[in-house]
Scaffold this active site. Structure first.
Site: not given
Length: 615
Positions: A2, A27, A75, A101-102, A486, A490, A493, A509, A610
């Site tokens: 947001c 964001r 968001w 926001n929150g 990582e 990437k 996402e 395994h 973000k």
């Protein structure tokens, strides 16, 4: 997550709000809206979708707009993405406007109370309760700052809020608790925002609010109070980084620009801290001294997402060269277990934004348990930076793309500096070894610069071969296992391809059951000492024997590896300690090119934000 922008001054309020929101797009959001004065009334306009949609729909309306005004990108948390659930939100009379926001944890109980007293709700959001609480308090006080203060005392949870009232057009009232909010100061004008880039077109003079602060903004300046009504002083800081760094600079996407900025970001992180000739590390800017690490028997690293992967690399480094046991925890798990943390523990929390909710909660838990806390963050004045006992800034500059790139490599660089510092402090690292490592670390930015230029065209070509595949397996060993995690993150996402990172020795395994002709394996197989090269070759053979295609990243000139795999990307030889920096960058480029080929929104991937400032 947001974004908030607010303005009070003589500039055209619509253009300020829209430009501020554009600079907060990184964001992540699913709807947007603005509110400002139109004559003596509040004009509210919201859309589901992008800021471009908001801009175009506003252009069709005959409104001029006057300050003060507020803007927001949402968001979704409470209620699906829709125009009705978009911010700003109004009270029953349409006179109080709120952006937030929150998450308000007790909003359901408050809503039941307000409904019982005759208030009308039009959205599914938790935010709308704030507007109605302020409305009630205004009927008693007639004073906006006092009404906001009373309303906030009823809230439980995280918030950054901006509020305006139709009957008080000369003020904006804002406040924060566990969600970032920064004020900007100009000449006879003031701004508020959830992050600094939104303010840079107009001012570099900023004030960071702290948890429990309430600020009253007028064209003449700001006044800050605590929620008990007592005044408090907050210092004005000057933002020194160039506003152009928050722009694309000729690149098609912020993510690509930020990948190419990594050599500079690493240099900035090292600058003034590393003496490559003596091998000494100076962390005076973080106010770190040997006393801070005295009696440290164990280190906990707490982080989320990409920062967690950086922490996993840090475990390998710190245990080898500092000789101290290290546990790495996902922040969302750390806070809900019973970690054996005490006064002899050092807790390192890592967050690009410095506002990650779970990581911040982990910090607070560690402090409750008497641990010293060291923060590794990128954003000046962020909550983690203020609440940690000490903080090392990464100096990566603004990172706009949602998928972290230069923030990650800057975090790795800080962990390398910290390893060198502690290794010498604890007597585990000889002066000769420290000089060797410092000298090579000093050369790493130039090597990465050359690497990007060399391998980017090849990775662009490889993306044409692989972009239609829907599943990938990433394999790494030892210190490159976190890099495999990582690299897979990437890819998934930004290209929406399912990808999993695994320690290569674990393939037998379970994951080996997935190997077939349609599932490529990305193998990280440098030939250098300490990186278990022969073991990786065996894992690659296991994949090839099941007809699985292998894209290998290995040491340049390794013909034996190149002949075993479907595709080979040669990288410069590098010591064990620095292999995560060198091997991360081509994986970022590969993910980027795959996403571009698939037509994905690289900078704003779906469902992601973000800064994750709520649980």
């Amino acid at each position: 997550m947001c974004g908030i922008i607010g303005y009070l001054g003589k500039r055209p309020v619509k253009s300020v709000l829209l430009e501020g929101l554009r600079r907060l797009e990184y964001r992540g959001y699913d709807s947007a809206g603005v509110v400002f004065f139109e004559g003596e009334r509040l004009f509210l306009h919201r859309v589901k979708g992008k800021i471009l949609d908001l801009d175009e729909s506003l252009a069709r309306l005959e409104v001029r707009g006057e300050a003060p005004g507020l803007g927001h990108t949402r968001w979704a948390t409470h209620g699906e993405p829709s125009e009705t659930n978009a911010h700003p939100h109004l009270d029953c009379a349409g006179e109080v406007a709120v952006v937030h926001n929150g998450i308000i944890e007790n909003h359901q109980a408050l809503k039941r109370e307000l409904l019982a007293r005759g208030h009308r709700f039009v959205s599914e959001t938790d935010t709308e309760v704030i507007a109605h609480l302020v409305e009630e308090a205004l009927s008693e006080t007639g004073n906006l700052p006092e009404a906001v203060r009373r309303a906030l005392l009823r809230l439980r949870g995280a918030y950054a809020v901006g509020i305006i009232w139709r009957r008080d057009p000369g003020r904006i009232v804002c406040a924060r608790n566990q969600s970032p909010l920064v004020l900007g100061l100009g000449e006879e004008e003031v701004f508020l925002a959830s992050d600094v880039p939104a303010l840079l077109p107009w001012t570099r003079r900023v004030v960071f609010l702290e948890d429990g602060d309430l600020a009253v903004l007028t064209a003449g300046g700001i006044s800050v109070f605590r929620l008990d009504g007592s005044p408090v002083e907050r210092s004005v800081q000057e933002i020194t980084w160039d506003a152009s760094r928050a722009e694309k600079g000729g690149f098609p996407h912020f993510m690509l620009k930020e990948i190419y900025e990594q050599p500079e970001a690493i240099r900035d992180t090292l600058r003034g801290r590393l003496d490559p000739e003596s091998g000494e590390v100076h962390l005076d800017d973080a106010e770190l001294s040997p006393d801070f690490f005295k009696d440290t028997e164990k280190i906990f690293i707490v982080a989320c997402g990409t920062s967690y992967h950086a922490g996993l690399v840090g475990k390998y480094l710190l245990e080898r060269w500092a000789g101290v046991p290290v546990e790495v925890d996902l922040a969302s798990e750390f806070r809900y277990r019973s970690p054996l943390v005490n006064e002899r523990t050092l807790t390192i929390v890592i967050s690009q934004s410095g506002e990650t909710a779970d990581t911040l909660a982990g910090l607070r838990l560690a402090r409750e348990l008497s641990s010293r806390v060291l923060g590794i963050v990128n954003v000046l004045g962020s909550t983690i930076a203020r609440e940690a006992d000490r903080v090392i800034y990464t100096h990566a500059g603004p990172e706009i793309g949602v998928a972290s790139t230069k923030a990650f490599t800057s975090q790795l660089t800080v962990l390398l500096l910290l390893t060198l510092y502690l290794g010498r402090l604890r007597g585990r690292l000889s002066p000769e070894e420290a000089r060797r490592l410092a000298g090579e670390l000093y050369e790493i930015p130039g090597r990465i610069q050359n690497l990007i230029e060399e391998v980017h065209p090849q990775l662009r070509d490889l993306s044409e071969k692989y972009f239609r595949r829907e599943n990938f397996l990433y394999l790494g060993r030892n210190i490159l296992f976190p890099v495999a995690l990582e690299g897979a993150l990437k890819l998934k996402e930004i290209s929406y391809i399912h990808a999993e990172g695994y320690a290569a020795g674990e393939m037998k395994h379970g994951p080996i059951a997935l190997i077939e002709e349609t599932v490529p394996t990305v193998a990280l197989a440098p030939r250098e000492a300490g990186l278990v090269y022969e073991k990786m070759l065996s894992n690659i053979e296991e994949v090839r024997s099941r007809r699985g295609p292998v894209l290998a990243f290995g040491t340049r000139g390794d013909q034996a590896l190149a002949e075993k795999v479907s595709d080979f990307v040669g990288l410069p030889p590098v010591s064990w300690e620095f292999s995560p920096l060198v091997y991360t960058v081509p994986l970022q480029l590969f993910a980027y090119e795959m996403a571009v080929r698939r037509g994905c929104d690289v900078d704003q991937p779906r469902n992601l934000a973000k800064s994750v400032t709520v649980e």
